[in-house]
Design an enzyme around this catalytic site. Structure first.
Site, short mmCIF file in Angstrom:
data_model
loop_
_atom_site.label_atom_id
_atom_site.label_comp_id
_atom_site.label_asym_id
_atom_site.label_seq_id
_atom_site.Cartn_x
_atom_site.Cartn_y
_atom_site.Cartn_z
N TRP A 115 12.31 -59.02 -22.42
CA TRP A 115 10.99 -58.89 -23.07
C TRP A 115 10.88 -59.87 -24.23
CZ3 TRP A 115 7.96 -56.98 -19.79
CH2 TRP A 115 8.31 -55.89 -18.99
N LYS A 129 5.67 -45.90 -22.72
CA LYS A 129 7.07 -45.52 -22.84
C LYS A 129 7.24 -44.25 -23.69
CE LYS A 129 8.03 -49.49 -20.81
NZ LYS A 129 8.05 -50.76 -21.52
N ASP A 141 8.12 -55.75 -31.49
CA ASP A 141 7.75 -55.10 -30.24
C ASP A 141 8.51 -53.78 -30.22
OD1 ASP A 141 7.50 -54.14 -27.66
OD2 ASP A 141 8.17 -55.97 -26.66
C1 LIG Z 1 7.77 -52.24 -21.05
C2 LIG Z 1 7.95 -53.19 -22.15
C3 LIG Z 1 7.09 -54.29 -22.32
C4 LIG Z 1 5.95 -54.60 -21.35
O1 LIG Z 1 4.92 -53.72 -21.51
P1 LIG Z 1 3.56 -53.87 -20.66
O2 LIG Z 1 2.68 -52.87 -21.33
O3 LIG Z 1 3.90 -53.54 -19.25
O4 LIG Z 1 3.07 -55.26 -20.82
C5 LIG Z 1 7.29 -55.12 -23.40
N1 LIG Z 1 8.29 -54.90 -24.27
C6 LIG Z 1 9.15 -53.87 -24.13
C7 LIG Z 1 10.25 -53.68 -25.12
C8 LIG Z 1 9.00 -52.98 -23.07
O5 LIG Z 1 9.85 -51.96 -22.92
#
Ligand SMILES: *Cc1c(COP(=O)(O)O)cnc(C)c1O
Length: 358
Positions: free
Chosen positions: A100, A191, A167
């Site tokens: 990511w 998540k 993030d």
């Molecule tokens: C799942 C995830 C993403 C991607 O998220 P989307 O909403 O599918 O774009 C980005 N960063 C992390 C740390 C993730 O776990």
């Protein structure tokens, strides 16, 4: 309904109460005689939901003055692009702790110089690099606090000489965070705080307005701040379920209580991985994530992987297969995953050990 233990990485298990409330609102939203997906996003009833959502975020994370919380479409992946669009003038710094992070780096490169201060790529991201220097001339420093695929986590709020951008897709609301240390915290809801379809962006307003290039309207955070996340039609249903999820979180003691429980759940599972002869954890111990627990078969039992997956399935476990890029197993134990599920997985691992070793 069939009873399962859901360890999916995202979308993932959500509080039953939130789902029940969403079902009710799909039938009749706040006594309007309309479904929540039929009301106007310009109605006063919907305004109240948006306000409640931002208020809950501010309350649960003790967000200080000067910050806004935005709710946008496009997932966390669109934030990989929006962050540099809004903040990168000349140079940005990134910590590369997984796929990511790497995707975020790729987007930033289109806007200027990107300095990757450290990377754990050479050991398949099984630890968090420690001794790096954040360049003081960077426009911002970007980190991924929880590496969903590899099960590593930055469990503290680091000091940074430049605005810190995080993030937090997979550990937001899992532990208390000192928001004042961050310029931006963003993530996809799916998540830990709701269903897919909405991303959250906690943003300190004074970090904006410093880039010299044109920012397209929809990419500009200022647009969404001004429009209270309703410049265009927001993902209404996802936001509604997020509010229900946050209400459940508040009722259960908030982020602080959830953190205690999350630590306990992680400890129970890691203890079993460390004790059980068949399994071995893949992340460096000091960096182990309390959200995504990654492990593999111990070397002598490598050929038993498929058998364990089938066995776990027969015990009602869902989603324990590791990410396709790393293999092995991963149990995602987000806020809504009860201790009961963690204990059931531990029992399943113990029973499998008896089955194999006698
Ligand atoms: C799942 C995830 C993403 C991607 O998220 P989307 O909403 O599918 O774009 C980005 N960063 C992390 C740390 C993730 O776990």
């Amino acid at each position: 309904m069939k009873k399962v233990h859901n360890f999916n990485a995202g979308p993932c298990v959500l509080p039953k109460e939130a789902i029940e409330a969403a079902i009710e609102a799909l039938r009749d939203f706040e006594g309007t005689g309309m479904s929540v997906i039929e009301v106007s996003h310009r109605s006063k009833e919907w305004d109240a939901v948006m306000q409640e959502c931002e208020d809950l975020w501010k309350e649960l994370l003790h967000i200080p003055e000067g910050y806004r919380v935005l709710f946008l479409g496009g997932g966390a992946s669109t934030q990989f692009l929006m962050v540099p669009y809004n903040l990168l003038n000349k140079k940005a710094a990134y910590l590369e702790t997984g796929v990511w992070a790497k995707k975020a780096i790729k987007e930033a490169k289109a806007f200027g110089e990107v300095e990757v201060v450290a990377s754990s790529a050479e050991t398949i991201y099984n630890y968090i690099p420690k001794n790096f220097t954040i360049p003081a001339d960077a426009d911002y420093f970007h980190i991924t606090t929880n590496n969903t695929i590899y099960g590593t986590e930055i469990k503290f709020d680091m000091d940074s000489p430049v605005p810190l951008v995080a993030d937090m897709s997979s550990d937001i609301m899992s532990r208390p965070v000192d928001v004042s240390k961050y310029g931006i915290i963003y993530g996809g809801a799916q998540k830990n705080v709701g269903p897919a379809g909405v991303a959250f962006v906690i943003i300190r307003e004074d970090i904006l307005g410093k880039v010299s290039h044109y920012i397209p309207t929809m990419m500009d955070y200022a647009t969404h701040i001004k429009g209270n996340s309703m410049f265009n039609t927001p993902p209404v249903f996802s936001i509604y379920v997020m509010v229900q999820t946050l209400k459940w979180l508040k009722k259960n003691g908030g982020v602080e209580a959830m953190h205690k429980l999350n630590q306990k759940k992680a400890e129970v599972l890691y203890n079993e991985i460390d004790r059980n002869k068949l399994f071995v954890g893949t992340a460096a111990k000091e960096d182990r994530s309390i959200m995504n627990v990654c492990f593999v078969m111990n070397e002598p039992y490598k050929d038993k992987e498929e058998e364990f997956l089938n066995y776990a399935k027969s015990c009602g476990m869902v989603g324990v297969k590791g990410h396709r890029s790393v293999g092995g197993f991963r149990a995602s134990i987000y806020n809504a995953c009860p201790m009961e599920s963690v204990e059931a997985l531990v029992k399943c691992m113990q029973d499998f050990e008896k089955k194999i070793l006698g």
